[in-house]
Design an enzyme around this catalytic site. Structure first.
Site, PDB file in Angstrom:
ATOM      1  N   ASP A  15       0.787  -1.134  -0.154  1.00 26.02           N
ATOM      2  CA  ASP A  15       0.340  -0.074   0.556  1.00 26.02           C
ATOM      3  C   ASP A  15       1.134   0.976  -0.029  1.00 26.02           C
ATOM      4  O   ASP A  15       2.319   1.340   0.284  1.00 26.02           O
ATOM      5  CB  ASP A  15      -0.350   0.033   1.150  1.00 26.02           C
ATOM      6  N   ASP A  17      -0.382   5.033   1.144  1.00 29.73           N
ATOM      7  CA  ASP A  17      -0.955   5.883   2.019  1.00 29.73           C
ATOM      8  C   ASP A  17      -0.349   4.536   3.271  1.00 29.73           C
ATOM      9  O   ASP A  17      -1.057   4.415   3.731  1.00 29.73           O
ATOM     10  CB  ASP A  17      -1.708   6.525   2.170  1.00 29.73           C
ATOM     11  N   LYS A 186     -10.078  -2.806  -3.625  1.00 31.16           N
ATOM     12  CA  LYS A 186      -9.848  -3.437  -2.124  1.00 31.16           C
ATOM     13  C   LYS A 186     -10.738  -3.529  -0.302  1.00 31.16           C
ATOM     14  O   LYS A 186     -11.035  -1.744  -0.962  1.00 31.16           O
ATOM     15  CB  LYS A 186      -8.619  -2.678  -1.589  1.00 31.16           C
ATOM     16  N   ASP A 211      -1.539  -1.221   5.531  1.00 29.24           N
ATOM     17  CA  ASP A 211      -1.433  -0.557   7.218  1.00 29.24           C
ATOM     18  C   ASP A 211      -2.847  -0.766   7.357  1.00 29.24           C
ATOM     19  O   ASP A 211      -3.425   0.230   8.404  1.00 29.24           O
ATOM     20  CB  ASP A 211      -1.185   1.311   7.216  1.00 29.24           C
TER      21      ASP A 211
END
Length: 268
Positions: A15, A17, A186, A211
């Site tokens: 990912d 961010d 996602k 995250d």
């Protein structure tokens, strides 16, 4: 928790961010980890559910943060959506609410963008949601256009606080029409599988770093990948315990993987 069996090599999906950057700032260690992957010629893709930007735009944004990521190593929900629609109805048509990242991706697979009798209504991220465009989307869905959304994220970040995102606008259209959208990004494992195909690799030797438990880890697990949860974004120490599934490993940040890209499950 049982450790995965050692494998010869790992490829990486990660990912953006919360893993590599936070807002516009580099997360310490991200540059070293990517440099290590490039030095070892390890295939990787940076993933994002955000459909606003093209890979070229994102490459420039990451470069300003101090990260060198080629366009070919960036995979967005807009690209995944375009790839999905191309397999479903090649050279189709769509009414699009979104930005250049989405419209460019659809044009590149041969789609015609129109507000007259489209095959699909495709909803993506934008900072200027138009009441007129949303109304048109509702009427087209009522008339039979299939409803697709790039991702289900209800909110997105900004310097001033949260912003309504694709999932929130999709809920509005769904409430008005009674038609539920198909979300491509996602946590749909379709996003992971399309990324694997773009990378030219398989789930058995690919690892997802994210995250978020509800998107990154879930979609990685459902696509058959090993997963690593980092605590440098939205998740805290106890976040993984709140879910009925677990990542393969939890680390403070991607910096903990520097020097271990060949075997990210080694502990110092």
């Amino acid at each position: 928790m049982a450790e995965p069996e050692p494998r010869q090599t790992w490829n990486y999906l990660m990912d953006m961010d919360g893993v590599l950057v936070h807002e516009e700032h580099l997360i310490p260690g991200a540059d070293k980890f990517l440099a290590e992957l490039r030095e070892r010629e390890v295939p990787f893709l940076v993933l994002t559910n955000n459909s606003i930007y093209t890979p070229r735009d994102l490459r420039a944004r990451l470069a300003r943060s101090g990260l060198d990521v080629p366009e070919s190593s960036i995979w967005t929900s807009a690209l995944a959506t375009a790839r999905f629609l191309d397999t479903q109805r090649p050279n189709g048509s769509a009414f699009v609410i979104g930005e250049a990242g989405l419209t460019t991706a659809l044009h590149e697979v041969g789609y015609v963008l129109t507000d007259r009798d489209p095959d699909y209504v495709v909803l993506g991220e934008t900072r200027t949601y138009s009441f007129t465009a949303i109304t048109r989307a509702i009427r087209l869905v009522e008339e039979g256009a299939k409803f697709i959304a790039t991702n289900p994220d209800a909110t997105g970040p900004s310097r001033e606080g949260v912003l309504p995102a694709t999932g929130s606008i999709a809920a509005l259209i769904e409430r008005a029409t009674g038609r539920e959208p198909y979300y491509v990004g996602k946590p749909n494992p379709l996003m992971m599988r399309s990324a694997l195909r773009a990378l030219g690799t398989h789930s058995e030797n690919t690892l997802m770093i994210g995250d978020r438990m509800d998107t990154d880890v879930r979609s990685g697990l459902e696509a058959g990948l090993q997963t690593i949860l980092v605590l440098s974004g939205i998740s805290a120490d106890n976040t993984a315990e709140l879910y009925p599934y677990r990542p393969t490993r939890v680390v403070a940040s991607i910096a903990d993987l520097v020097g271990h890209s060949h075997d990210p499950f080694l502990r110092d």
